[in-house]
Every structure is written in structure tokens, then in C-alpha cells.
Design a protein around this motif. Structure first.
Motif, PDB file in Angstrom:
ATOM      1  N   SER A  15       0.824  -1.204   0.000  1.00 49.78           N
ATOM      2  CA  SER A  15       0.000   0.000   0.000  1.00 49.78           C
ATOM      3  C   SER A  15       0.856   1.251   0.000  1.00 49.78           C
ATOM      4  N   ARG A  48       0.170   5.710   0.275  1.00 46.91           N
ATOM      5  CA  ARG A  48      -0.763   6.829   0.387  1.00 46.91           C
ATOM      6  C   ARG A  48      -0.443   7.858  -0.674  1.00 46.91           C
ATOM      7  N   THR A  58      -5.577   5.704  -0.200  1.00 47.57           N
ATOM      8  CA  THR A  58      -4.624   4.608  -0.104  1.00 47.57           C
ATOM      9  C   THR A  58      -4.770   3.758  -1.354  1.00 47.57           C
TER      10      THR A  58
END
Length: 144
Positions: free
Chosen positions: A3, A5, A66
Motif C-alpha cells: 500500500s 498513500r 490509499t
């Protein structure tokens, strides 16, 4: 899942452009001295990367989101991008040496053709399986 951001910087129909900067993750990583990602981030001066993702969460410009991709999809894509052209190149070179021992010219020609074939196979595979390798929006971060 891997992941990252980012911030939505533009909308394009059912998709959004998300801008991310990888450099922030490098500051907290314990492997930063021997990591190629850190070296790449230092060369690009933390330059932002932009990716186009499907906007199934109705994110708007300015939203922090995200973005993620599964490890298996990343591994699979990496194998296709690196292993297939390299394998085709080596196969062409070996075949050229077998067909004309002692002559490097045929090996070079067949290695080049093998590399081109490998890139073509990757391109064709990418068109048929592209949705599987695309990052996805996981969530919209709540801003104060």
C-alpha cells in the motif's frame, strides 16, 4: 498487499490520477542503506509519481487515498517483465550457437530476435491481463 498513500490530483472519467512520493517510506525503513528504492528516490529527488486507478470509491481531487496492489500480482508482473524477455534472449543466443558453432553473428541475431519476441509476448500478455496488475483504491483517508 503493498500500500501507498497519495493524493488525487485529477479525474479522468471513471478513473483518477493519484500522486505519490515514495521517499517518505525510506526514512523509517531499517534497510535504507542497502536499498535500491532509496537510491532511486535520491536520484529523482523525491519526485512525485502519478498513477491512473479506477475510481470505484468516488474520490475527488484533493482527497488523500490509499492505493494498493497485491504482492502476487506484483511478483507475477515482475516475472513477465524481466524473465520472459531475458529467457527468450538466452534461448535465441543458445540456439544460434547450436546452429552455427564458432560463429557469433547468428547467435547475436537470434538473441536479438528472441529479445524482441520476449518484449512482444510481454506486451501481448499485458493487454489481456492488465486489470489484474492494476493498483486499486483501498480507501479515502478522513481529513480533519
Amino acid at each position: 498487499m503493498i500500500s501507498e498513500r497519495g493524493r488525487v490530483v485529477a479525474e479522468k472519467g471513471d478513473q483518477v490520477w493519484v500522486q505519490t512520493i515514495r521517499e517518505t517510506a525510506c526514512q523509517s525503513c531499517s534497510a535504507r542503506q542497502g536499498c535500491g528504492q532509496r537510491a532511486l528516490a535520491s536520484v529523482t529527488s523525491g519526485r512525485a509519481n502519478q498513477i491512473l486507478v479506477e475510481n470505484h470509491l468516488n474520490a475527488r481531487v484533493g482527497d488523500e487515498v490509499t492505493v494498493s496492489i497485491s504482492e502476487s500480482a506484483l511478483l507475477h508482473a515482475s516475472l513477465w517483465v524481466y524473465a520472459v524477455p531475458l529467457s527468450a534472449l538466452v534461448t535465441g543466443a543458445v540456439l544460434g550457437q547450436q546452429l552455427a558453432p564458432g560463429s557469433d553473428s547468428l547467435a547475436i541475431v537470434l538473441a536479438s530476435l528472441g529479445l524482441g519476441l520476449g518484449f512482444w509476448l510481454v506486451s501481448r500478455h499485458q493487454r489481456t491481463a492488465s486489470s489484474r496488475f492494476q493498483p486499486r483504491l483501498q480507501g479515502i483517508e478522513n481529513l480533519p
